[in-house]
Motif scaffolding. Sequence first.
Motif: not given
Length: 316
Positions: A126-130
């Motif tokens: 759930x970490x698309x920003x990473x």
Amino acid sequence: MVTTTLTGKTASASSTTASSNVLILDGGLGRELERVGAPFRQPEWSALSLMEAPDLVAQVHQNFVDAGAKIITTNTYALVPFHIGQKQFDEQAFSLAARAASIASTVAKKNDISVAGCIPPAFGSYKPELFCAEQLSSILLPLIEAQTPYIDFWLVETVSSVEEASAVTSLIKAHSSKPIWLSYSLSNRHNFSNPVTLRSGESLNAILPTLDNLDAVLFNCSQPEEMEAAITFTHLHNTDMNIGVYANSFSEHVRKHDANEMLSTLREDVTPEKYLAYAQTWVNAGATIVGGCCGIGPDHIKALAKGLANHSKIAD
């Protein structure tokens, strides 16, 4: 393992259910490992059992096979620096991934079923920003190379953005000729009149260009209520695509922490009977592959295997 045709493209799997074209996947390895008493905690998650109790990993695979799963997934989801730390990853990622794939392969050969080689989110669920394309190969290549001799096809799991999907698919294709199943994770809608989106916030229209590179597209690690709309959309725009779904039973709407920070509570209302009812709507919407993610155990898979064997899709 034999190859079976679902609808449209050919997919790698051992058999279909008795009177339908629905392939049954396994369920969530992590929570089943916890249930059987394997060492289990954050941040290592399911990787800890692979390190300290590999016999229980084999037992969990067999539990899902006994429940009716025709495809089991390698226990490699947590073999990334995000979970096991950079030092342990550098030293053990390849050997642990080979161990996981070998365990799954042994169970699969004994039961004449298929093995999906798990390719996890390289930077955390759930970490698309990473997501960082420049670092992707250093994390995923050891997992690809270690698993290749043992698996039948790739299952790229919990993909949160189209950028991630495209980069991971390209990396696998550059190093493997095996089929690719890719599974997107969906955001939780508090208002179901809103359109369903990826975890990145991207609309489902954005995934359509990625489908031509896949042997199947799936949706996973999201609430059961999110899945039907995603399946309906995908089936409408690509009727010959193999579509799969495996939801979780996390209490995501009340969770205050990020994924991977601590053990999430599970929903008591997602019983095997209720999960089967969801799955029947998914098949009606166009799904041909159904299983379970976090919190979905052998009892749920048994309900799917029995209930979907006699399920007839409602005519359009």
